[in-house]
Design a protein around this motif. Sequence first.
Motif, PDB file in Angstrom:
ATOM      1  N   ALA A   1       0.829  -1.211   0.000  1.00 37.36           N
ATOM      2  CA  ALA A   1       0.000   0.000   0.000  1.00 37.36           C
ATOM      3  C   ALA A   1       0.861   1.258   0.000  1.00 37.36           C
ATOM      4  CB  ALA A   1      -0.938  -0.009   1.209  1.00 37.36           C
ATOM      5  N   VAL A   2       1.939   1.255   0.790  1.00 42.53           N
ATOM      6  CA  VAL A   2       2.813   2.428   0.868  1.00 42.53           C
ATOM      7  C   VAL A   2       3.501   2.649  -0.483  1.00 42.53           C
ATOM      8  CG1 VAL A   2       4.870   3.415   1.961  1.00 42.53           C
ATOM      9  CG2 VAL A   2       3.146   2.291   3.366  1.00 42.53           C
ATOM     10  N   LYS A   3       3.962   1.561  -1.084  1.00 40.98           N
ATOM     11  CA  LYS A   3       4.617   1.630  -2.398  1.00 40.98           C
ATOM     12  C   LYS A   3       3.641   2.167  -3.453  1.00 40.98           C
ATOM     13  CE  LYS A   3       7.275   0.063  -5.932  1.00 40.98           C
ATOM     14  NZ  LYS A   3       8.405   0.798  -6.396  1.00 40.98           N
ATOM     15  N   LYS A   4       2.406   1.675  -3.404  1.00 42.03           N
ATOM     16  CA  LYS A   4       1.394   2.078  -4.381  1.00 42.03           C
ATOM     17  C   LYS A   4       1.050   3.567  -4.225  1.00 42.03           C
ATOM     18  CE  LYS A   4      -3.100   0.643  -6.140  1.00 42.03           C
ATOM     19  NZ  LYS A   4      -4.383   0.086  -5.708  1.00 42.03           N
ATOM     20  N   ALA A   5       0.908   4.010  -2.987  1.00 39.85           N
ATOM     21  CA  ALA A   5       0.479   5.387  -2.734  1.00 39.85           C
ATOM     22  C   ALA A   5       1.615   6.397  -2.881  1.00 39.85           C
ATOM     23  CB  ALA A   5      -0.143   5.486  -1.340  1.00 39.85           C
TER      24      ALA A   5
END
Length: 173
Positions: A146-150
Motif C-alpha cells: 500500500a505504501v509503495k502504491k500510494a
Amino acid sequence: MKAVKRTGKRYNLTYRKKTASDDPYLPRGASKKSALCGDCGAVYRNKRWYADEGMTAEVRKDPETKQTVCPGCRKIRDNFAGGIVTLRGDFILEHKQDLMNLIKNEEERARGFNPLERIISVKENGSGNIVVSTTNEKMAQRIGKAVKKAFSGDVAYHWSHDNKLIRVEWVRE
Ligand SMILES: [Zn+2]
C-alpha cells in the motif's frame, strides 16, 4: 535472509499450510458453539474468525457463547510479531500523517478479510523511521504494498530463515 522472488513466495505458502496446526495461537479442535473475543469483538465460528458487527451482536446475546481472546489480540498482548515494517527516508518527515493514515486504513481493510491480521504497534525510532509491527506476515506485506502504491519509493521483503517473521523495508529519500 534474502529477498524473496515469486517462486519463493509460492513455496512459502505451501510451508505455512503444512505447519498451520503447529501455531500455538490457533485454537485446538472444532467447536459447535461460537466464541467471542472480549478484546476486539471478533467471532470464532466454523474454524475461522470473523469481524462482523451483526455477528458480534448476535453472539453477545447468546448465553451459550464462550468468552475468549482471539489469536490476534493475544499476539498484541504478548507483543508477538509476525511482521515488521520499517519506513525510512527524508520523505517521511513531510508526510508522516499521510503514512500513519494509510497504515491505519490498511489495518481496517485487512480486518474485513481476516480479523487476526492486526497491527501490534506503530513507533518512531530515533532516526526518524516509522516501525510497524504486525501479528502476521500478510499484514506487513499489505502495508508494504500500500505504501509503495500510494507514495512509490522502494520496497523489499525479507523472510527469516524459518519463515516465521517477515521484514518489510520501504525507503524514499
Ligand atoms: Zn480479538
